[in-house]
Design an enzyme around this catalytic site. Structure first.
Site, PDB file in Angstrom:
ATOM      1  N   ARG A   1      -5.987 -14.498   6.167  1.00 14.81           N
ATOM      2  CA  ARG A   1      -5.646 -14.134   4.785  1.00 14.81           C
ATOM      3  C   ARG A   1      -5.296 -12.656   4.772  1.00 14.81           C
ATOM      4  O   ARG A   1      -6.150 -11.811   5.072  1.00 14.81           O
ATOM      5  CB  ARG A   1      -6.834 -14.441   3.868  1.00 14.81           C
ATOM      6  CG  ARG A   1      -6.589 -14.230   2.384  1.00 14.81           C
ATOM      7  CD  ARG A   1      -7.815 -14.685   1.588  1.00 14.81           C
ATOM      8  NE  ARG A   1      -7.632 -14.497   0.164  1.00 14.81           N
ATOM      9  CZ  ARG A   1      -7.923 -13.375  -0.505  1.00 14.81           C
ATOM     10  NH1 ARG A   1      -8.421 -12.330   0.172  1.00 14.81           N
ATOM     11  NH2 ARG A   1      -7.709 -13.272  -1.793  1.00 14.81           N
TER      12      ARG A   1
ATOM     13  N   LYS B   1      -9.756  -4.133   4.929  1.00  6.97           N
ATOM     14  CA  LYS B   1     -11.143  -3.953   4.532  1.00  6.97           C
ATOM     15  C   LYS B   1     -11.732  -2.669   5.108  1.00  6.97           C
ATOM     16  O   LYS B   1     -11.225  -2.093   6.062  1.00  6.97           O
ATOM     17  CB  LYS B   1     -11.963  -5.192   4.906  1.00  6.97           C
ATOM     18  CG  LYS B   1     -11.581  -6.363   4.002  1.00  6.97           C
ATOM     19  CD  LYS B   1     -12.501  -7.546   4.111  1.00  6.97           C
ATOM     20  CE  LYS B   1     -12.112  -8.578   3.053  1.00  6.97           C
ATOM     21  NZ  LYS B   1     -12.885  -9.823   3.185  1.00  6.97           N
TER      22      LYS B   1
END
Length: 284
Positions: free
Chosen positions: A263, A223
């Site tokens: 995840r 991210k």
């Protein structure tokens, strides 16, 4: 750390943090959109994720990157159904990453063992009634609005307190709809209506998130806040392919803190990080 009720036995007996491998069957996801858009390629990728150490393969057919538009239900179904069916046939534990009850229902009927909904049941009024009638675990993410506007919603008085309060409100809504909270995992939604400072504040206070009383899933992989942390001397965020080690560091710290699951896009190193954290903690 404890597992949600309803997991397959092999997962429910794990004594460590679960590693969830991301499989985006999309042309436009922020990190790997288009790489596994073809069903045949996606099925091969899912098998490879499992072989590399993924406990669960999370199949998603709709991008939720900032600015992404919704796609038609039929398109989402066409993307995910053949992949879910093939992986389940190969005995791969599959979660379905969707905001639509209809997609969740079709995939659960094919053998998907978890529903992962980034909207926490807010994008589809049929999601909570559907969940009340099935016995699979449900991952409810903190969500303030759709991808097209979510970055305009990143305003908090205190991000940890606000996110915890809003997740607690979703848990109340789930319970009121008849969903067994023992089946629910929560996800603070790193990067969703949150800037870098918000993400780091949430990671620094995992205890507050875990105090909600539900297993916790974290999705930090690749991210933007990691790219910003690792920016070059000119202030340019590190490219996606250079963020893996930072994500693995988060996995190790999260596993040591007792987070239920992580995840990730590349599972092998994260799996190793989880194993190190378990060994470091010693016998349970």
């Amino acid at each position: 750390m404890r597992h949600p009720v309803g997991l397959p036995r092999d997962l429910a007996t794990l004594d460590r943090t679960v590693v969830m491998g991301i499989l985006n069957v999309t042309p436009d996801s922020f990190s790997d959109g288009g790489r596994w858009h073809d069903a045949t390629d996606a099925i091969k990728r899912g098998r490879l994720l499992r072989e590399a150490g993924a406990d669960i393969v999370d199949v998603g057919g709709e991008s939720t990157r900032p600015g992404a538009e919704r796609i038609p239900e039929a398109e989402e179904l066409a993307r995910v159904l053949p992949v879910v069916e093939a992986l389940v046939a190969d005995a791969v534990p599959v979660s379905i990453d969707t905001m639509r009850a209809s997609v969740a229902a079709r995939c659960v009927s094919l053998g998907a063992c978890i529903v992962n909904d980034v909207s926490g049941g807010q994008a589809d009024p049929d999601m909570l009634p559907f969940l009340a009638g099935v016995d699979v675990p449900y991952i409810a993410m903190h969500w303030r609005g759709p991808s097209t506007i979510m970055q305009t919603l990143a305003s908090y008085d205190d991000v940890v307190s606000d996110v915890c309060r809003e997740i607690d409100q979703r848990l109340w809504a789930l319970q009121s709809a008849g969903v067994d909270l023992d089946r629910v995992v929560v996800d603070p939604g790193l990067g969703f209506a949150k800037d870098s400072a918000h993400n780091w504040a949430l990671l620094r206070d995992l205890d507050a998130l875990m105090a909600l009383g539900r297993p916790l899933l974290l999705g930090a992989s690749r991210k933007r806040f990691l790219g910003e942390l690792l920016a070059d001397r000119d202030g340019q965020p590190r490219p996606l392919e250079g963020r893996e080690a930072a994500g693995d560091a988060i996995t190790a710290l999260a596993a040591a803190a007792g987070v239920w699951g992580v995840r990730v896009h590349e599972v092998a190193a994260s799996h190793d990080a989880v194993m190190v954290a378990r060994a470091w903690a010693g016998p349970s």
